[in-house]
Design an enzyme around this catalytic site. Structure first.
Site, PDB file in Angstrom:
ATOM      1  CB  SER A  15      -0.877   0.149   1.215  1.00 17.00           C
ATOM      2  OG  SER A  15      -1.384   1.211   1.448  1.00 17.00           O
ATOM      3  CG  HIS A  18      -3.744  -1.252  -1.569  1.00 16.01           C
ATOM      4  ND1 HIS A  18      -4.988  -1.905  -1.870  1.00 16.01           N
ATOM      5  CD2 HIS A  18      -4.169  -0.597  -0.810  1.00 16.01           C
ATOM      6  CE1 HIS A  18      -6.174  -1.628  -1.215  1.00 16.01           C
ATOM      7  NE2 HIS A  18      -5.464  -0.675  -0.302  1.00 16.01           N
ATOM      8  CG  ASP A  48      -4.885   2.776   0.885  1.00 20.72           C
ATOM      9  OD1 ASP A  48      -5.885   1.833   0.797  1.00 20.72           O
ATOM     10  OD2 ASP A  48      -3.728   2.325   1.406  1.00 20.72           O
ATOM     11  CG  MET A  77      -7.836   7.638   2.138  1.00 19.14           C
ATOM     12  SD  MET A  77      -7.036   7.605   3.662  1.00 19.14           S
ATOM     13  CE  MET A  77      -6.239   6.104   3.790  1.00 19.14           C
ATOM     14  CG  HIS A 127      -9.044   0.550  -0.570  1.00 23.49           C
ATOM     15  ND1 HIS A 127      -8.705   0.578   0.956  1.00 23.49           N
ATOM     16  CD2 HIS A 127     -10.522   0.667  -0.102  1.00 23.49           C
ATOM     17  CE1 HIS A 127      -9.456   0.271   1.859  1.00 23.49           C
ATOM     18  NE2 HIS A 127     -10.771   0.394   1.431  1.00 23.49           N
ATOM     19  CG  MET A 144     -11.086   3.933   2.166  1.00 24.53           C
ATOM     20  SD  MET A 144      -9.643   3.711   2.864  1.00 24.53           S
ATOM     21  CE  MET A 144      -8.468   3.617   1.552  1.00 24.53           C
ATOM     22  CG  MET A 163     -11.643  -1.838   5.140  1.00 24.13           C
ATOM     23  SD  MET A 163      -9.816  -1.541   4.379  1.00 24.13           S
ATOM     24  CE  MET A 163      -8.917  -0.729   5.748  1.00 24.13           C
ATOM     25  CG  ASP A 223      -6.180  -2.501   3.032  1.00 23.73           C
ATOM     26  OD1 ASP A 223      -5.291  -2.405   3.643  1.00 23.73           O
ATOM     27  OD2 ASP A 223      -6.749  -1.885   2.343  1.00 23.73           O
TER      28      ASP A 223
HETATM   29  C1  DX5 Z   1      -5.965   2.149   5.469  1.00 23.88           C
HETATM   30  C2  DX5 Z   1      -5.599   1.571   3.978  1.00 23.88           C
HETATM   31  C3  DX5 Z   1      -4.572   0.421   4.237  1.00 23.88           C
HETATM   32  C4  DX5 Z   1      -3.251   0.810   4.912  1.00 23.88           C
HETATM   33  C5  DX5 Z   1      -2.775  -0.469   5.328  1.00 23.88           C
HETATM   34  O1  DX5 Z   1      -7.120   2.892   5.476  1.00 23.88           O
HETATM   35  O2  DX5 Z   1      -6.746   0.744   3.422  1.00 23.88           O
HETATM   36  O3  DX5 Z   1      -4.412   0.191   2.816  1.00 23.88           O
HETATM   37  O4  DX5 Z   1      -2.449   1.541   4.030  1.00 23.88           O
HETATM   38  O5  DX5 Z   1      -1.629  -0.093   5.761  1.00 23.88           O
HETATM   39  P1  DX5 Z   1      -0.854  -0.982   7.037  1.00 23.88           P
HETATM   40  O6  DX5 Z   1      -0.457  -2.145   6.360  1.00 23.88           O
HETATM   41  O7  DX5 Z   1       0.378  -0.223   7.698  1.00 23.88           O
HETATM   42  O8  DX5 Z   1      -2.048  -1.405   8.223  1.00 23.88           O
HETATM   43 ZN    ZN Z   2      -6.154   0.033   1.287  1.00 24.30          ZN
END
Ligand code: DX5
Ligand code: ZN
Length: 221
Positions: free
Chosen positions: A8, A33, A35, A37, A66, A68, A137, A173
């Site tokens: 990620s 990956h 993220d 947001m 992903h 969010m 999650m 994740d």
């Molecule tokens: C959290 C993200 C994850 C995050 C995971 O909201 O969706 O992808 O980056 O990070 P680690 O592996 O450090 O928990």
């Molecule tokens: Zn994620």
């Protein structure tokens, strides 16, 4: 069983993202990956389609987005143009989940449904006919470096049993480390997202190899 590792980028050095992508690619990652947001669905802001588009030329492995965000539909055309391979949307964010998943598929992108740690599994199970993967999650989304919520293991186990879809990818994740990876895979996870466990390591190649090795040892045990 082939397990895929998806670093990620949330835990990467944002001042040199292209280099970070190339680094984990050379280190043996299977997916990147991303993220995305919006500061509304989760209490953090990251990046959007323009940054994904500028990173895409540096990626030889599939991009795994992903979302969010409260309005995933608005981002789909630009993410499709950027060339992402997979998009996971949160069941909690989509009023018309079937419509959104169909829209992702219509762009030629693999659709997935994501669920937060306290969301009933049925939210994902209802969507099984329309998705290629479920993203479970295992922390509350928004931040990297959190500890895995231990009930996630049994949630994955119950999801795998109830889905009755052998080809379905279950992606986990949040808080994935060598310590927990074997039980996540034994429960039925097939893709492991890991941010801090990979980007926080000095040697990313070693971190990815150790994750794979932990899973192999778990399978032999
Ligand atoms: C959290 C993200 C994850 C995050 C995971 O909201 O969706 O992808 O980056 O990070 P680690 O592996 O450090 O928990
Ligand atoms: Zn994620």
């Amino acid at each position: 069983m082939t397990i895929r590792i998806a670093p990620s980028l949330l835990s990467a050095d944002f001042s040199r993202l292209a280099g970070e992508v190339r680094d984990v690619q050379a280190a043996g990652a299977d997916l990147i990956h991303l993220d995305i947001m919006d500061g509304c669905f989760v209490p953090n802001l990251t990046f959007g389609p323009p940054l994904v588009a500028s990173l895409a030329p540096h990626c030889e492995i599939p991009l795994d987005a992903h979302l969010m965000v409260v309005d995933p539909d608005a981002l789909l055309p630009a993410l499709a143009a950027a060339g992402v391979a997979r998009i996971a949307v949160h069941a909690e964010a989509c009023t018309h989940l079937h419509r959104t998943l169909s829209a992702i598929r219509s762009h030629g992108i693999s659709p997935g449904v994501a669920i937060n740690p306290a969301t009933p599994l049925v939210f994902a199970l209802e969507a099984v006919p329309w998705v290629d993967f479920i993203l479970v999650m295992s922390v509350n989304p928004g931040f990297g470096g959190q500890e895995l919520i231990e009930e996630s293991v049994s949630r994955i186990e119950r999801l795998r049993a109830a889905a009755r879809a052998p080809g379905l990818d279950i992606t986990v994740d949040g808080g994935v480390t060598c310590m927990v990876a074997p039980s996540l895979v034994a429960a039925g996870a097939t893709t492991l997202v890991a941010g801090s466990a990979i980007f926080g390591a000095h040697d990313r190649g070693r971190a990815i190899a150790e994750l794979r090795e932990s899973v192999r040892q778990g399978e032999d045990a």
